[in-house]
Write a protein that holds these residues in place. Structure first.
Motif, PDB file in Angstrom:
ATOM      1  N   LYS A 100       7.071  -5.802 -11.197  1.00 45.51           N
ATOM      2  CA  LYS A 100       6.179  -6.433 -10.223  1.00 45.51           C
ATOM      3  C   LYS A 100       6.828  -7.585  -9.461  1.00 45.51           C
ATOM      4  CE  LYS A 100       1.359  -5.482 -11.315  1.00 45.51           C
ATOM      5  NZ  LYS A 100       0.055  -6.080 -11.702  1.00 45.51           N
ATOM      6  N   PRO A 101       7.562  -8.493 -10.148  1.00 42.04           N
ATOM      7  CA  PRO A 101       8.225  -9.575  -9.400  1.00 42.04           C
ATOM      8  C   PRO A 101       9.214  -9.057  -8.372  1.00 42.04           C
ATOM      9  CG  PRO A 101       8.132 -10.107 -11.731  1.00 42.04           C
ATOM     10  CD  PRO A 101       7.708  -8.673 -11.608  1.00 42.04           C
ATOM     11  N   VAL A 102       9.960  -8.003  -8.724  1.00 41.62           N
ATOM     12  CA  VAL A 102      10.917  -7.404  -7.786  1.00 41.62           C
ATOM     13  C   VAL A 102      10.181  -6.803  -6.600  1.00 41.62           C
ATOM     14  CG1 VAL A 102      12.704  -5.645  -7.500  1.00 41.62           C
ATOM     15  CG2 VAL A 102      12.543  -6.910  -9.654  1.00 41.62           C
ATOM     16  N   LYS A 103       9.076  -6.129  -6.872  1.00 44.26           N
ATOM     17  CA  LYS A 103       8.260  -5.528  -5.813  1.00 44.26           C
ATOM     18  C   LYS A 103       7.755  -6.589  -4.847  1.00 44.26           C
ATOM     19  CE  LYS A 103       4.055  -4.502  -6.910  1.00 44.26           C
ATOM     20  NZ  LYS A 103       2.862  -3.833  -7.529  1.00 44.26           N
ATOM     21  N   ASN A 104       7.254  -7.694  -5.385  1.00 45.99           N
ATOM     22  CA  ASN A 104       6.739  -8.770  -4.538  1.00 45.99           C
ATOM     23  C   ASN A 104       7.854  -9.433  -3.728  1.00 45.99           C
ATOM     24  OD1 ASN A 104       4.007  -8.547  -5.382  1.00 45.99           O
ATOM     25  ND2 ASN A 104       4.516  -9.603  -7.280  1.00 45.99           N
ATOM     26  N   PHE A 105       9.039  -9.564  -4.352  1.00 43.20           N
ATOM     27  CA  PHE A 105      10.177 -10.170  -3.651  1.00 43.20           C
ATOM     28  C   PHE A 105      10.616  -9.284  -2.486  1.00 43.20           C
ATOM     29  CE2 PHE A 105      14.680 -10.864  -2.873  1.00 43.20           C
ATOM     30  CZ  PHE A 105      14.735 -12.251  -2.750  1.00 43.20           C
ATOM     31  N   ILE A 106      10.765  -7.982  -2.728  1.00 41.54           N
ATOM     32  CA  ILE A 106      11.191  -7.058  -1.675  1.00 41.54           C
ATOM     33  C   ILE A 106      10.160  -6.998  -0.555  1.00 41.54           C
ATOM     34  CG2 ILE A 106      11.695  -4.645  -1.132  1.00 41.54           C
ATOM     35  CD1 ILE A 106      12.841  -4.362  -3.953  1.00 41.54           C
ATOM     36  N   GLY A 107       8.879  -6.879  -0.929  1.00 41.21           N
ATOM     37  CA  GLY A 107       7.815  -6.829   0.076  1.00 41.21           C
ATOM     38  C   GLY A 107       7.749  -8.090   0.907  1.00 41.21           C
ATOM     39  N   GLY A 108       7.875  -9.247   0.244  1.00 44.54           N
ATOM     40  CA  GLY A 108       7.856 -10.519   0.952  1.00 44.54           C
ATOM     41  C   GLY A 108       9.059 -10.693   1.855  1.00 44.54           C
ATOM     42  N   SER A 109      10.226 -10.230   1.412  1.00 41.90           N
ATOM     43  CA  SER A 109      11.455 -10.343   2.207  1.00 41.90           C
ATOM     44  C   SER A 109      11.349  -9.514   3.486  1.00 41.90           C
ATOM     45  CB  SER A 109      12.662  -9.877   1.388  1.00 41.90           C
ATOM     46  OG  SER A 109      12.857 -10.702   0.263  1.00 41.90           O
ATOM     47  N   ILE A 110      10.894  -8.276   3.351  1.00 46.02           N
ATOM     48  CA  ILE A 110      10.731  -7.409   4.526  1.00 46.02           C
ATOM     49  C   ILE A 110       9.700  -7.996   5.488  1.00 46.02           C
ATOM     50  CG2 ILE A 110       9.931  -5.132   5.305  1.00 46.02           C
ATOM     51  CD1 ILE A 110      11.076  -3.993   2.690  1.00 46.02           C
ATOM     52  N   ALA A 111       8.588  -8.470   4.941  1.00 48.58           N
ATOM     53  CA  ALA A 111       7.537  -9.057   5.769  1.00 48.58           C
ATOM     54  C   ALA A 111       8.042 -10.295   6.508  1.00 48.58           C
ATOM     55  CB  ALA A 111       6.336  -9.425   4.892  1.00 48.58           C
ATOM     56  N   GLY A 112       8.801 -11.129   5.802  1.00 47.59           N
ATOM     57  CA  GLY A 112       9.344 -12.333   6.424  1.00 47.59           C
ATOM     58  C   GLY A 112      10.342 -12.014   7.509  1.00 47.59           C
ATOM     59  N   GLY A 113      11.184 -11.009   7.288  1.00 53.19           N
ATOM     60  CA  GLY A 113      12.177 -10.614   8.291  1.00 53.19           C
ATOM     61  C   GLY A 113      11.527 -10.088   9.561  1.00 53.19           C
ATOM     62  N   VAL A 114      10.535  -9.212   9.406  1.00 53.78           N
ATOM     63  CA  VAL A 114       9.817  -8.659  10.566  1.00 53.78           C
ATOM     64  C   VAL A 114       9.110  -9.767  11.336  1.00 53.78           C
ATOM     65  CG1 VAL A 114       7.906  -7.170  11.285  1.00 53.78           C
ATOM     66  CG2 VAL A 114       9.514  -6.373   9.541  1.00 53.78           C
ATOM     67  N   LYS A 161       0.831  -1.210   0.000  1.00 53.09           N
ATOM     68  CA  LYS A 161       0.000   0.000   0.000  1.00 53.09           C
ATOM     69  C   LYS A 161       0.862   1.255   0.000  1.00 53.09           C
ATOM     70  CE  LYS A 161      -3.673   2.318   2.611  1.00 53.09           C
ATOM     71  NZ  LYS A 161      -4.544   2.241   3.825  1.00 53.09           N
ATOM     72  N   SER A 162       1.966   1.228   0.748  1.00 54.32           N
ATOM     73  CA  SER A 162       2.816   2.407   0.902  1.00 54.32           C
ATOM     74  C   SER A 162       3.824   2.586  -0.228  1.00 54.32           C
ATOM     75  CB  SER A 162       3.565   2.339   2.239  1.00 54.32           C
ATOM     76  OG  SER A 162       2.674   2.221   3.323  1.00 54.32           O
ATOM     77  N   PHE A 163       4.430   1.467  -0.664  1.00 52.80           N
ATOM     78  CA  PHE A 163       5.520   1.556  -1.642  1.00 52.80           C
ATOM     79  C   PHE A 163       5.220   0.890  -2.981  1.00 52.80           C
ATOM     80  CE2 PHE A 163       7.408   1.667   2.620  1.00 52.80           C
ATOM     81  CZ  PHE A 163       8.103   2.874   2.555  1.00 52.80           C
ATOM     82  N   GLY A 164       4.163   0.074  -3.028  1.00 51.42           N
ATOM     83  CA  GLY A 164       3.815  -0.617  -4.267  1.00 51.42           C
ATOM     84  C   GLY A 164       3.658   0.297  -5.466  1.00 51.42           C
ATOM     85  N   PRO A 165       2.958   1.444  -5.314  1.00 51.14           N
ATOM     86  CA  PRO A 165       2.749   2.346  -6.462  1.00 51.14           C
ATOM     87  C   PRO A 165       4.045   2.924  -7.029  1.00 51.14           C
ATOM     88  CG  PRO A 165       1.163   2.802  -4.727  1.00 51.14           C
ATOM     89  CD  PRO A 165       2.170   1.868  -4.144  1.00 51.14           C
ATOM     90  N   LEU A 166       5.160   2.855  -6.274  1.00 47.21           N
ATOM     91  CA  LEU A 166       6.430   3.416  -6.737  1.00 47.21           C
ATOM     92  C   LEU A 166       7.104   2.532  -7.783  1.00 47.21           C
ATOM     93  CD1 LEU A 166       7.928   4.591  -3.308  1.00 47.21           C
ATOM     94  CD2 LEU A 166       6.628   5.950  -4.953  1.00 47.21           C
ATOM     95  N   PHE A 167       6.684   1.265  -7.855  1.00 49.09           N
ATOM     96  CA  PHE A 167       7.309   0.315  -8.781  1.00 49.09           C
ATOM     97  C   PHE A 167       6.589   0.320 -10.133  1.00 49.09           C
ATOM     98  CE2 PHE A 167       8.685  -1.121  -4.679  1.00 49.09           C
ATOM     99  CZ  PHE A 167       9.929  -1.679  -4.883  1.00 49.09           C
ATOM    100  N   HIS A 168       7.359   0.291 -11.190  1.00 51.08           N
ATOM    101  CA  HIS A 168       6.800   0.216 -12.535  1.00 51.08           C
ATOM    102  C   HIS A 168       6.189  -1.169 -12.738  1.00 51.08           C
ATOM    103  CE1 HIS A 168       6.639   0.123 -16.977  1.00 51.08           C
ATOM    104  NE2 HIS A 168       6.576   1.445 -16.880  1.00 51.08           N
ATOM    105  N   GLN A 169       5.223  -1.265 -13.650  1.00 49.64           N
ATOM    106  CA  GLN A 169       4.513  -2.513 -13.924  1.00 49.64           C
ATOM    107  C   GLN A 169       5.465  -3.673 -14.225  1.00 49.64           C
ATOM    108  OE1 GLN A 169       1.317  -2.999 -13.639  1.00 49.64           O
ATOM    109  NE2 GLN A 169       1.057  -5.015 -14.578  1.00 49.64           N
ATOM    110  N   GLN A 170       6.537  -3.399 -14.966  1.00 47.50           N
ATOM    111  CA  GLN A 170       7.460  -4.474 -15.363  1.00 47.50           C
ATOM    112  C   GLN A 170       8.312  -4.984 -14.201  1.00 47.50           C
ATOM    113  OE1 GLN A 170       9.600  -1.777 -18.167  1.00 47.50           O
ATOM    114  NE2 GLN A 170      11.449  -2.682 -17.294  1.00 47.50           N
TER     115      GLN A 170
END
Length: 311
Positions: free
Chosen positions: A113-127, A102-111
């Motif tokens: 998306k896999p990088v966005k999901n990887f970064i978001g998942g990594s941060i979520a998993g670490g926390v 919600k906060s950072f997703g819109p900053l990533f370009h459509q192409q």
């Protein structure tokens, strides 16, 4: 859909936390037996084969032996701390992921998306890992202890005993290989899940933001398999490090081991047990990953869908 709710969605951060907690609890209750077998293999120093003196020689043999020696309840050993672990982890993981998207997703370009999901998942998993880690240590020790020489009578007793006889740091033993493991693992899970989910929906002609139970199960199982295969050695080392200072309660399970940190654990395992030693318990772990990830994501999506429809 995970991380991509419609603009008119009724869901908020509290709903995502509730869905994450429910997902964690359901998944843990169903898949705990596979976790018990996996951990027993990981903690065994001897080779996993029939021509060895090892206690556990195969998945089938291990299941039968655990049942004969300890009864059916043994497959749910450490279930209470495991449930607490799963609930806390699920809340933190999905809550953090949705907040990131919600906060950072819109900053990533459509192409990207896999990088966005990887970064978001990594941060979520670490926390989620840091918050829930003490419960992981407790459940590993409860599963790993011998019934005839028990160190802990309950989860509360385990917490108190570890604090009195070791120190506060003991609750976080194995955290380094866990973070190294979980960040790419969680990132890979979310990335593969979104890729497989989109691919399935594109093939069958389903709208991308629409809920599909079949898509969740297929994408979840495939993402769990791929992610687990990549990071398994770190999961193995984490379990070995979590039972440090606990070996005298494991005399019936074979010889012990002692490590001075993550790299020492890797070096000694390879030297004493061979490179394949880092993959002990891989079969039940992959089975667990396929079932748990499919159930984890599908339950989360289902609960979100339910909350959106009836809220």
């Amino acid at each position: 859909m995970l991380g991509e709710r419609r603009n008119n969605s009724k869901l908020n951060q509290v709903h995502f936390v509730i869905a994450g907690a429910t997902s964690g609890a359901v998944t843990r209750a169903v898949c705990q037996p596979l976790d018990v077998v996996k951990i027993r293999f990981q903690l065994q120093a001897e080779p996993i084969c029939y021509h060895s003196i090892s206690k556990y020689k195969s998945v089938t043999q291990a299941v039968i032996l655990i049942y004969n020696e300890e009864g059916v309840k043994a497959f749910w050993k450490g279930h209470i701390p495991a449930q607490l672990l799963s609930i806390v982890y699920g809340c933190a993981q999905f809550g953090t992921y949705e907040l990131f998207m919600k906060s950072f997703g819109p900053l990533f370009h459509q192409q990207f998306k896999p990088v966005k999901n990887f970064i978001g998942g990594s941060i979520a998993g670490g926390v989620a890992t840091v918050v829930s880690f003490p419960f992981d240590v407790i459940r590993t020790r409860l599963i790993g202890q011998c019934d005839k020489l028990r160190a802990y009578r309950s989860i509360i007793h385990a917490f108190v005993h570890i604090y009195k006889n070791e120190n506060f740091k003991a609750y976080f033993r194995g955290l380094t290989p866990t973070i190294v493991q979980v960040a790419p693992h969680a990132g890979s899970q979310f990335m593969f899940y979104k890729l497989f989910d989109r691919a399935y929906k594109k093939v069958v002609g389903i709208e991308e933001t629409r809920y599909s139970a079949t898509s969740c199960l297929i994408a979840g199982s495939l993402s769990g398999f791929c992610a687990k295969l990549v990071i398994y050695p770190f999961d193995f080392v984490r379990k070995r490090m979590q039972v440090q200072g606990f070996q005298r309660y494991r005399r019936n399970f074979g010889k012990g081991y002692s490590y001075n940190g993550m790299m020492d654990a890797f070096e000694k395992t390879i030297k004493q047990e061979g490179f394949n030693g880092l993959f002990k318990g891989l079969t039940p772990s992959l089975l667990k990953a396929v079932f748990t990830t499919a159930l984890h994501f599908s339950t989360y999506e289902f609960v979100c869908q339910y909350l959106e429809e009836y809220n």
